[in-house]
Write a protein that holds these residues in place. Structure first.
Motif, PDB file in Angstrom:
ATOM      1  N   GLN A 169      -0.149  -6.935   6.401  1.00 29.92           N
ATOM      2  CA  GLN A 169       0.157  -8.259   6.511  1.00 29.92           C
ATOM      3  C   GLN A 169      -0.749  -9.193   5.925  1.00 29.92           C
ATOM      4  N   LEU A 170      -2.058  -8.602   5.552  1.00 28.20           N
ATOM      5  CA  LEU A 170      -2.943  -9.435   4.986  1.00 28.20           C
ATOM      6  C   LEU A 170      -2.526  -9.571   3.260  1.00 28.20           C
ATOM      7  N   LEU A 171      -1.943  -8.365   2.759  1.00 28.03           N
ATOM      8  CA  LEU A 171      -1.617  -8.533   1.503  1.00 28.03           C
ATOM      9  C   LEU A 171      -0.401  -9.478   1.263  1.00 28.03           C
ATOM     10  N   THR A 172       0.444  -9.525   2.334  1.00 31.19           N
ATOM     11  CA  THR A 172       1.706 -10.110   2.293  1.00 31.19           C
ATOM     12  C   THR A 172       1.277 -11.536   2.375  1.00 31.19           C
ATOM     13  N   ASP A 173       0.333 -11.949   3.182  1.00 31.62           N
ATOM     14  CA  ASP A 173      -0.020 -13.340   3.334  1.00 31.62           C
ATOM     15  C   ASP A 173      -0.700 -13.795   2.227  1.00 31.62           C
ATOM     16  N   LEU A 174      -1.543 -13.024   1.429  1.00 36.09           N
ATOM     17  CA  LEU A 174      -2.171 -13.336   0.320  1.00 36.09           C
ATOM     18  C   LEU A 174      -1.294 -13.558  -0.988  1.00 36.09           C
TER      19      LEU A 174
ATOM     20  N   THR B  34      -6.897   6.254 -11.705  1.00 35.28           N
ATOM     21  CA  THR B  34      -7.258   5.117 -12.382  1.00 35.28           C
ATOM     22  C   THR B  34      -6.751   3.853 -11.408  1.00 35.28           C
ATOM     23  N   SER B  35      -7.854   2.921 -10.968  1.00 43.74           N
ATOM     24  CA  SER B  35      -7.393   1.697 -10.203  1.00 43.74           C
ATOM     25  C   SER B  35      -8.088   0.583 -10.949  1.00 43.74           C
ATOM     26  N   SER B  36      -7.209  -0.332 -11.086  1.00 44.94           N
ATOM     27  CA  SER B  36      -7.848  -1.667 -11.934  1.00 44.94           C
ATOM     28  C   SER B  36      -7.500  -2.905 -11.036  1.00 44.94           C
ATOM     29  N   ARG B  37      -8.410  -3.802 -11.204  1.00 43.94           N
ATOM     30  CA  ARG B  37      -8.002  -5.133 -10.633  1.00 43.94           C
ATOM     31  C   ARG B  37      -7.366  -6.235 -11.464  1.00 43.94           C
ATOM     32  N   LEU B  38      -7.104  -5.654 -12.725  1.00 44.49           N
ATOM     33  CA  LEU B  38      -6.519  -6.574 -13.815  1.00 44.49           C
ATOM     34  C   LEU B  38      -4.943  -6.694 -13.806  1.00 44.49           C
ATOM     35  N   LYS B  39      -4.496  -5.785 -13.051  1.00 42.96           N
ATOM     36  CA  LYS B  39      -3.140  -5.492 -13.440  1.00 42.96           C
ATOM     37  C   LYS B  39      -2.168  -6.238 -12.060  1.00 42.96           C
ATOM     38  N   ARG B  40      -2.255  -6.083 -11.047  1.00 42.79           N
ATOM     39  CA  ARG B  40      -1.514  -6.736  -9.980  1.00 42.79           C
ATOM     40  C   ARG B  40      -2.334  -7.925  -9.546  1.00 42.79           C
ATOM     41  N   LYS B  41      -2.246  -9.107 -10.164  1.00 43.61           N
ATOM     42  CA  LYS B  41      -2.791 -10.158  -9.748  1.00 43.61           C
ATOM     43  C   LYS B  41      -1.852 -11.310  -9.765  1.00 43.61           C
ATOM     44  N   TRP B  42      -2.405 -12.613  -8.792  1.00 43.44           N
ATOM     45  CA  TRP B  42      -1.542 -13.621  -8.786  1.00 43.44           C
ATOM     46  C   TRP B  42      -2.401 -14.740  -8.273  1.00 43.44           C
ATOM     47  N   LEU B  43      -1.891 -15.961  -8.026  1.00 41.90           N
ATOM     48  CA  LEU B  43      -2.660 -17.249  -7.578  1.00 41.90           C
ATOM     49  C   LEU B  43      -2.300 -17.487  -6.250  1.00 41.90           C
ATOM     50  N   ASP B  44      -3.208 -17.830  -5.608  1.00 39.69           N
ATOM     51  CA  ASP B  44      -3.090 -18.378  -4.131  1.00 39.69           C
ATOM     52  C   ASP B  44      -2.689 -19.760  -4.024  1.00 39.69           C
ATOM     53  N   GLY B  45      -2.630 -20.308  -2.931  1.00 40.97           N
ATOM     54  CA  GLY B  45      -2.322 -21.798  -2.800  1.00 40.97           C
ATOM     55  C   GLY B  45      -3.173 -22.729  -3.255  1.00 40.97           C
ATOM     56  N   GLU B  46      -4.544 -22.364  -3.288  1.00 43.69           N
ATOM     57  CA  GLU B  46      -5.523 -23.263  -3.877  1.00 43.69           C
ATOM     58  C   GLU B  46      -5.821 -23.029  -5.374  1.00 43.69           C
ATOM     59  N   GLY B  47      -4.972 -22.039  -6.005  1.00 41.39           N
ATOM     60  CA  GLY B  47      -5.099 -21.839  -7.477  1.00 41.39           C
ATOM     61  C   GLY B  47      -6.191 -20.665  -7.747  1.00 41.39           C
ATOM     62  N   GLN B  48      -6.588 -19.989  -6.569  1.00 39.61           N
ATOM     63  CA  GLN B  48      -7.618 -19.025  -7.001  1.00 39.61           C
ATOM     64  C   GLN B  48      -6.855 -17.802  -7.314  1.00 39.61           C
ATOM     65  N   GLU B  49      -7.522 -16.851  -8.136  1.00 40.17           N
ATOM     66  CA  GLU B  49      -6.812 -15.483  -8.669  1.00 40.17           C
ATOM     67  C   GLU B  49      -7.301 -14.487  -7.575  1.00 40.17           C
ATOM     68  N   ARG B  50      -6.100 -13.966  -7.189  1.00 36.92           N
ATOM     69  CA  ARG B  50      -6.348 -12.874  -6.205  1.00 36.92           C
ATOM     70  C   ARG B  50      -5.666 -11.676  -6.833  1.00 36.92           C
TER      71      ARG B  50
ATOM     72  N   HIS C 169      -4.787  -6.979  -5.523  1.00 40.94           N
ATOM     73  CA  HIS C 169      -4.419  -6.180  -4.507  1.00 40.94           C
ATOM     74  C   HIS C 169      -5.458  -5.297  -4.039  1.00 40.94           C
ATOM     75  N   ILE C 170      -6.594  -5.104  -4.460  1.00 44.51           N
ATOM     76  CA  ILE C 170      -7.627  -4.447  -4.185  1.00 44.51           C
ATOM     77  C   ILE C 170      -8.615  -5.300  -3.112  1.00 44.51           C
TER      78      ILE C 170
ATOM     79  N   THR D 285     -14.607  -8.263   3.833  1.00 44.19           N
ATOM     80  CA  THR D 285     -14.401  -9.810   3.636  1.00 44.19           C
ATOM     81  C   THR D 285     -13.160  -9.930   4.019  1.00 44.19           C
ATOM     82  N   MET D 286     -12.229  -9.133   3.807  1.00 44.04           N
ATOM     83  CA  MET D 286     -10.573  -9.292   4.272  1.00 44.04           C
ATOM     84  C   MET D 286     -10.008 -10.106   2.942  1.00 44.04           C
ATOM     85  N   MET D 287     -10.748 -10.025   1.724  1.00 40.23           N
ATOM     86  CA  MET D 287     -10.314 -10.972   0.467  1.00 40.23           C
ATOM     87  C   MET D 287     -10.392  -9.952  -0.642  1.00 40.23           C
ATOM     88  N   SER D 288      -9.873 -10.229  -1.557  1.00 39.42           N
ATOM     89  CA  SER D 288      -9.680  -9.328  -3.037  1.00 39.42           C
ATOM     90  C   SER D 288     -11.005  -9.284  -3.325  1.00 39.42           C
ATOM     91  N   SER D 289     -11.609  -8.084  -3.642  1.00 40.84           N
ATOM     92  CA  SER D 289     -12.687  -7.706  -3.992  1.00 40.84           C
ATOM     93  C   SER D 289     -13.229  -8.268  -5.218  1.00 40.84           C
TER      94      SER D 289
END
Length: 317
Positions: A85-90, A217-233, A235-236, A241-245
């Protein structure tokens, strides 16, 4: 080589006869039908809608959730399968194959994220989710949602490899979106290339596998997007912290006798970062080795990776 699509990624098998190739396609279609959170009609989606009451699961769903909870403990809580659900919310509510690579999520979703994070942070999976192996039932607390995206591909590929070995196929490989289970390497060494995360059309390293092993292999550069405040998020998520690492490691490749373990531990290294991650892997999981790529482009190793470099004619270290 035999290629096909399933679970919104490309699968490749090597060394399988035609009948077993069809069996592989059927197996991964079956896995997707039960374990994806992106299909409202999947069994996993049914489990997530049942949060707050017992759900009678099929054997495959119960086993997959049980394995995920087991790896929650093995990974010291750094891997948490209950953050769907957190991933969906993000903003990660649909598969990246169905939407543009860059996503946006509203500020209202960010507010929901904070509220759900507080609910999840109050207790861990062993205190919240109730698994009854006798009844094969799973009960999730309200607001909890299972996401098996961090473990299902590797787990199902490892299961298929076991099926093929039991059928007498002595040499082979299966790749689930680049995460590979290889067997029979003692007699037929297999080469694995590691992509450069900053230039995916070229390889930055190559290893020779001479044993049964999983490579993930896991990467934080592939599945990324912008949140409502314009910050990059991405999927890891860091369960602490319950936020993107956000660490100095952008890509981690792990080799382990189990592909399931390799898939989980690669994500843990992204969460921990270079110094803490390499120390954690070598101390807690000595059967694993890793190649890590940092933000500045530097490449570091952990565990017994040097043995593979030497076997491949490269200098150790």
């Amino acid at each position: 080589m035999h290629t096909f699509r399933a679970m919104n990624t490309e699968f490749v098998t090597q060394g399988l006869p035609e009948a077993e190739q069809r069996e592989a396609e059927s197996w991964f279609a079956f896995v997707e039908k039960h374990l994806t959170r992106f299909d409202p009609g999947s069994e996993l989606s049914g489990l997530n809608r049942s949060a707050g009451r017992p759900f009678m699961a099929t054997p495959i769903l119960f086993e997959a959730v049980s394995v995920a909870v087991d790896y929650y403990h093995r990974a010291d809580g750094l891997f948490n399968p209950f953050l769907g659900q957190l991933l969906t919310d993000l903003g990660y509510g649909r598969s990246f194959g169905e939407t543009a690579a860059e996503k946006k999520v509203s500020s209202q979703a960010s507010d929901r994220t904070e509220a759900n994070a507080k609910l999840l942070g109050a207790f861990g999976p062993e205190m919240g989710a109730k698994l009854n192996p006798l009844l094969r039932s799973i009960e999730l607390p309200p607001a909890w949602s299972v996401d098996l995206g961090g473990i299902a591909k590797g787990w199902s590929a490892e299961k298929l490899a076991g099926m093929m070995r039991r059928k007498g196929i002595a040499h082979g490989a299966v790749s689930a979106g680049g995460d590979m289970m290889l067997w029979g390497g003692e007699d037929r060494p297999q080469q694995v290339n590691i992509a450069d995360p900053f230039a995916l059309d070229r390889d930055m390293d190559s290893l020779v596998i001479r044993r049964n092993a999983g490579v993930a292999t896991s990467s934080r550069l592939k599945r990324k997007w912008l949140d409502g405040e314009g910050q990059e998020r991405h999927h890891i998520l860091d369960p602490r912290t319950m936020m993107s690492s956000l660490t100095d490691v952008v890509q981690a490749t792990v080799i382990h006798p189990s592909l399931t373990a390799a898939e989980v531990y690669a994500k843990c290294l992204l969460i921990l970062g270079l110094q803490a991650g390499t120390a954690w892997l070598e101390r807690k999981h000595p059967a694993a080795a890793a190649v890590l790529v940092c933000e500045d482009g530097s490449v570091c190793t952990a565990g017994f990776i040097e043995a593979y470099r030497q076997e491949n004619g490269k200098e150790a270290g």
